[in-house]
Design a protein around this motif. Structure first.
Motif, PDB file in Angstrom:
ATOM      1  N   SER A  64      29.245  18.210 -19.263  1.00  0.00           N
ATOM      2  CA  SER A  64      28.857  17.062 -18.553  1.00  0.00           C
ATOM      3  C   SER A  64      27.524  17.359 -17.706  1.00  0.00           C
ATOM      4  O   SER A  64      26.534  16.736 -17.602  1.00  0.00           O
ATOM      5  CB  SER A  64      29.637  16.547 -17.579  1.00  0.00           C
ATOM      6  N   ARG A  65      27.772  18.655 -16.906  1.00  0.00           N
ATOM      7  CA  ARG A  65      26.539  19.131 -16.389  1.00  0.00           C
ATOM      8  C   ARG A  65      25.051  19.446 -16.939  1.00  0.00           C
ATOM      9  O   ARG A  65      24.203  19.007 -16.653  1.00  0.00           O
ATOM     10  CB  ARG A  65      26.869  20.413 -15.396  1.00  0.00           C
ATOM     11  N   LEU A  68      23.858  16.006 -17.948  1.00  0.00           N
ATOM     12  CA  LEU A  68      23.144  15.284 -16.983  1.00  0.00           C
ATOM     13  C   LEU A  68      21.956  15.887 -16.851  1.00  0.00           C
ATOM     14  O   LEU A  68      20.849  15.147 -16.654  1.00  0.00           O
ATOM     15  CB  LEU A  68      24.073  15.325 -15.716  1.00  0.00           C
ATOM     16  N   ALA A  75      24.417  13.566 -11.068  1.00  0.00           N
ATOM     17  CA  ALA A  75      25.746  13.024 -11.125  1.00  0.00           C
ATOM     18  C   ALA A  75      26.017  11.809 -10.423  1.00  0.00           C
ATOM     19  O   ALA A  75      26.629  10.691 -10.977  1.00  0.00           O
ATOM     20  CB  ALA A  75      26.814  14.032 -10.704  1.00  0.00           C
ATOM     21  N   LEU A 103      32.784  16.213 -10.113  1.00  0.00           N
ATOM     22  CA  LEU A 103      31.362  15.728  -9.968  1.00  0.00           C
ATOM     23  C   LEU A 103      31.224  15.010  -8.772  1.00  0.00           C
ATOM     24  O   LEU A 103      30.148  14.448  -8.632  1.00  0.00           O
ATOM     25  CB  LEU A 103      30.948  14.881 -11.301  1.00  0.00           C
TER      26      LEU A 103
END
Ligand code: UT7
Length: 332
Positions: A64-65, A68, A75, A103
């Motif tokens: 996810s990081r 993003l 986030a 997050l």
């Protein structure tokens, strides 16, 4: 006049555990061979999590990081998490909560979904509907799996164990008014008549206080031949459904990113669609079948390799346990 809202993928990311397990490594536990696995599945190696280091949610957080970062959003912009997995860290609550906590997104709604190998496309479809109706503007859509612990790694379970691997992939999906670059449509299907053709029984809630945990039920069971036969039919159906819905033919597909179930399934579908090899993405050789993570990992890698470009017609397609099957057609 109201301008319609669509959704588009603005960032992709993936993370796989460091521990590489080759086909030869598996021969320590079971009677199998590199030759058999490569010939029947295309797989050369897969990743296994490291106990005490990796969790389903930690893989998802890393993926996810990256997504993003690549989308260029923090986030804090995320207003929805949709998380697909068949291998959550806890029976409940779902791993979406753990990702949300990592997050720092307290208060943001999270949706945990199952749908196994079709999980990512289902999750993408949910995010697409939320964005189109104005319920969300920036969704994080995740597929993450730690399946290596759910396999019988003795010879008895070899038809299942050699296929599956661990990993995570993520996409940032955002609202757009640009009709030229967006998710065109998603198509979801399920048929519960085949639930036990590929399933994991334990932990089950339907036991009396006298019953114990059934160790026999704590490994994934698959009737590979049946799954294979249904997969090739449903992949074709759901890909054609997405093309027809948008007035395209197979020839218009720039890149097909199928769920990485078996390279023989991908090859069959490619031949039926009369697509050249470079228009179907395969990375099962490196990661095995990572279930809900397989499409976002493959899409991320394809993007990194420059095989997903602005204006391309990208088709995602999946089939798996349930049975479920699903597709998404995207104008990148
Ligand atoms: O992601 C969700 C969807 N999942 C799938 O799409 C998976 C679909 N199914 C498949 O990909 C294939 O069915 C498998 C790869 C799982 C199995 O391949 P298969 O060609 O269907 O093999 P089989 O199960 O029919 O087994 C053929 C032979 C058997 O031996 P006998 O009875 O012919 O002597 C098996 O015992 O291969 C044997 N075998 C193995 N041998 C070495 C099964 N697994 C192994 C193994 N190593 N790992």
């Amino acid at each position: 006049m109201t301008i319609p809202t669509y959704s588009k993928i603005t960032g992709l990311g993936f993370y796989v555990p460091e521990n590489v397990v080759t086909n030869n490594d598996l021969t320590q536990y079971m009677e199998t061979s590199d030759a058999w696995i490569q010939e029947r599945t295309g797989i050369k190696q897969r990743r296994y999590f490291t106990h005490g280091k990796d969790t389903n949610a930690s893989l998802a957080t890393a993926a996810s990081r990256m997504a993003l970062d690549r989308a260029g959003v923090t986030a804090s912009s995320v207003d929805l998490i949709v998380y697909a997995t068949l291998s959550p860290d806890y029976y409940f609550p779902g791993s979406a909560f753990l990702l949300q906590r990592e997050l720092g997104l307290e208060g943001v709604p999270v949706i945990d979904i199952r749908e196994q190998c079709s999980g990512f496309v289902y999750a993408l479809s949910i995010a697409d509907q939320f964005i189109k109706t104005g319920m969300a503007k920036t969704a994080l859509v995740v597929g993450s799996e730690i399946q290596s612990g759910l396999m019988d790694k003795s010879t008895r379970g070899r038809n299942v164990a050699v296929i599956f691997g661990d990993g995570a992939g993520a996409a940032v999906v955002q609202a757009t008014t640009d009709p030229e670059h967006r998710i065109l449509s998603t198509h979801l299907h399920a048929d519960g008549r085949f639930a036990e053709e590929l399933y994991l029984k334990e932990p089950t809630s339907i036991r009396t206080h006298k019953d114990n945990f059934d160790p026999e039920g704590s490994n994934v069971v698959m009737n590979g031949n049946t799954v294979f036969k249904h997969a090739v039919v449903r992949f074709m159906e759901v890909i054609n459904e997405s093309l027809t819905a948008n007035g395209y033919t197979a020839d218009d597909i720039s890149l097909l990113v199928p769920h990485q179930a078996n390279v023989r399934i991908s090859d069959y579908v490619r031949q039926q669609l009369k697509l050249p090899e470079d228009r179907v993405y395969n990375n099962i050789q490196r990661y095995g079948n990572t279930t809900a993570a397989s499409i976002p990992i493959a899409l991320s890698e394809a993007f990194e390799e420059g095989r997903v470009k602005s204006g391309d017609l990208i088709c995602l397609a999946a089939f798996g346990s349930g049975f479920t099957w699903a597709s998404a057609l995207i104008k990148w």
